[in-house]
Design a protein around this motif. Structure first.
Motif, PDB file in Angstrom:
ATOM      1  N   UNK A 196     -24.353   9.192  29.869  1.00 15.52           N
ATOM      2  CA  UNK A 196     -25.314  10.289  29.982  1.00 15.52           C
ATOM      3  C   UNK A 196     -25.974  10.581  28.645  1.00 15.52           C
ATOM      4  N   UNK A 197     -25.196  10.588  27.571  1.00 15.20           N
ATOM      5  CA  UNK A 197     -25.736  10.909  26.250  1.00 15.20           C
ATOM      6  C   UNK A 197     -26.773   9.885  25.804  1.00 15.20           C
ATOM      7  N   UNK A 198     -26.496   8.603  26.075  1.00 18.12           N
ATOM      8  CA  UNK A 198     -27.406   7.536  25.641  1.00 18.12           C
ATOM      9  C   UNK A 198     -28.437   7.183  26.712  1.00 18.12           C
ATOM     10  N   UNK A 199     -28.446   7.963  27.786  1.00 18.21           N
ATOM     11  CA  UNK A 199     -29.440   7.809  28.856  1.00 18.21           C
ATOM     12  C   UNK A 199     -29.484   6.362  29.381  1.00 18.21           C
ATOM     13  N   UNK A 200     -28.314   5.870  29.742  1.00 14.26           N
ATOM     14  CA  UNK A 200     -28.196   4.515  30.288  1.00 14.26           C
ATOM     15  C   UNK A 200     -28.177   4.615  31.817  1.00 14.26           C
TER      16      UNK A 200
END
Length: 332
Positions: A196-200
Motif C-alpha cells: 500500500x505504501x509503495x502503491x504496488x
C-alpha cells in the motif's frame, strides 16, 4: 442439464500461469505439487521437463535442482466438470547479489509476457483471423516472497512495480512452515503495508467471477462478497512445498503431501496449515475468468495502445532523425 451447462461441458478454457521470485523459494516445487493435484484428461501426449522432477531435499542439491532457463508446458485438465488447457511457465530464480543480472532476469520475464501480447496483436492485424487461435497471454503471475525478510525488500518493490504493469500479480509467502502462526500473520501484515505504501497494484479480489445465472447471482451476492473479502484478507497467500519422502497419515495410513517433523506432520493440502488449496481454487475455478478478463481488457489493451502509438511515432520520424537516433543509441 441447462443449455449453458451443455456449452460449458464441451468448451475448453485456456489459463496460463507464471511463477517468479528469487532462488530457492520453492517455485518449481509449487508447480510440481499443482501438477500432482490436477485431473489430467490426456496423459499420453504430455512432455514434461526433466527439471520438474529434480529436487533439493539433500544438502548440496539446490544448485543442481534449480531452474536454469525459462520453460513452459501445457496440460489438458478438468476442474469441476470444466475442461481447461493449462499452461505453466517456470522462470529461473532471480539472483540477489548481482543488480545487473537481476534487472536482465526481470526484463527476460517481461519480454516473455509481452511476446504473448505480440502474438495476439499479430493475429488481430490479419485480414483473415484464425478463429481457433490460442490465447497464450499470461493471465496470472505468482511472485514468491522470502519469509526471512521483514516485509518487502527494495529489490522486491522494484521487481513488483515492473511486473504489475504487465500482468495480474499474486504475492505469496514461500516456505511458510519456517514461521510460527504469529510470525506469519505479522509478515503478511507488513507486506500488505509495504504494498500500500509503495502503491504496488497487485491483484485485488474485489469481485468474484460471474459464473452463475442472474437469479442465482442475486441470491448469492452477499456470499460472493464475503468470499472476495476473505480472499483479500489472505494476501499474500502462504505456501509450503511437500518433501519427496513418503509420509503417511497415522490415523488413516493414507499418503500425505507434506513435511514430517519430530513434533508432527504438515499437510500441504490442509487449509489450516497453508493456503495452497485456496490459491489453487482461486486460480483454476473461482477467479479464472476474472484473471483472463483483466488481462485482455487492461494489460493487453494498455500494451496494444503503447505499441500502436510507437508505430505511429516512428512513421513520423524522418530518415535523418532515425539515423541520428540510432547513432545516439550506439554511443550509450
Amino acid at each position: 442439464m441447462t443449455p449453458r451447462s451443455r456449452r460449458r461441458k464441451h468448451a475448453i478454457s485456456q489459463l496460463n500461469l507464471m511463477v517468479v521470485g528469487f532462488k530457492s523459494l520453492g517455485k518449481t516445487s509449487f508447480i510440481r505439487m499443482l501438477f500432482d493435484t490436477l485431473r489430467i484428461r490426456r496423459e499420453d501426449n504430455i512432455q514434461l521437463p526433466a527439471s520438474l522432477f529434480q529436487t533439493a531435499e539433500k544438502p548440496g542439491d539446490a544448485e543442481a535442482a534449480s531452474t536454469k532457463e525459462l520453460y513452459s508446458f501445457t496440460l489438458d485438465v478438468e476442474e469441476e466438470n470444466e475442461k481447461i488447457s493449462l499452461t505453466l511457465v517456470d522462470c529461473p530464480g532471480f539472483i540477489k547479489d548481482n543488480e545487473l543480472r537481476l534487472d536482465v532476469q526481470v526484463t527476460e520475464a517481461l519480454r516473455y509476457i509481452e511476446a504473448q501480447f505480440d502474438l495476439t496483436l499479430a493475429e488481430e492485424t490479419k485480414v483473415k483471423r484464425n478463429p481457433k487461435a490460442l490465447d497464450s497471454q499470461i493471465h496470472a503471475c505468482l511472485y514468491f516472497i522470502d519469509n526471512a525478510n521483514n516485509g518487502l525488500t527494495d529489490k522486491d518493490i522494484r521487481i513488483l512495480k515492473r511486473l504489475t504493469a504487465r500482468v495480474n500479480v499474486i504475492p505469496v509467502v514461500a516456505k511458510a512452515d519456517l514461521l510460527t502462526t504469529s510470525q506469519l500473520a505479522n509478515l503478511k501484515k507488513t507486506i500488505n503495508r509495504d504494498l500500500k505504501f509503495h502503491q504496488i497494484p497487485v491483484f485485488e479480489f474485489a469481485e468474484a467471477e460471474e459464473d452463475t445465472d442472474i437469479d442465482q447471482e442475486l441470491e448469492d451476492g452477499e456470499e460472493q462478497e464475503q468470499t472476495a473479502s476473505s480472499f483479500q484478507s489472505m494476501i499474500p497467500f502462504s505456501l509450503i512445498a511437500p518433501e519427496d519422502a513418503i509420509i503417511t497419515d497415522p490415523n488413516t495410513s493414507e499418503r500425505i503431501r507434506g513435511r514430517q517433523f519430530p513434533w508432527g506432520i504438515i499437510d500441504c493440502l490442509n487449509p489450516k496449515h497453508c493456503d495452497f488449496v485456496v490459491l489453487r481454487n482461486v486460480l483454476l475455478t473461482s477467479h479464472r475468468k476474472l484473471f483472463k478478463d483483466r488481462t485482455l481488457e487492461s494489460f493487453y489493451e494498455q500494451y496494444r495502445t503503447e505499441r500502436l502509438l510507437a508505430r505511429k511515432a516512428s512513421k513520423m520520424i524522418t530518415k535523418e532523425q532515425k539515423k541520428k537516433l540510432l547513432e545516439d543509441l550506439s554511443e550509450i
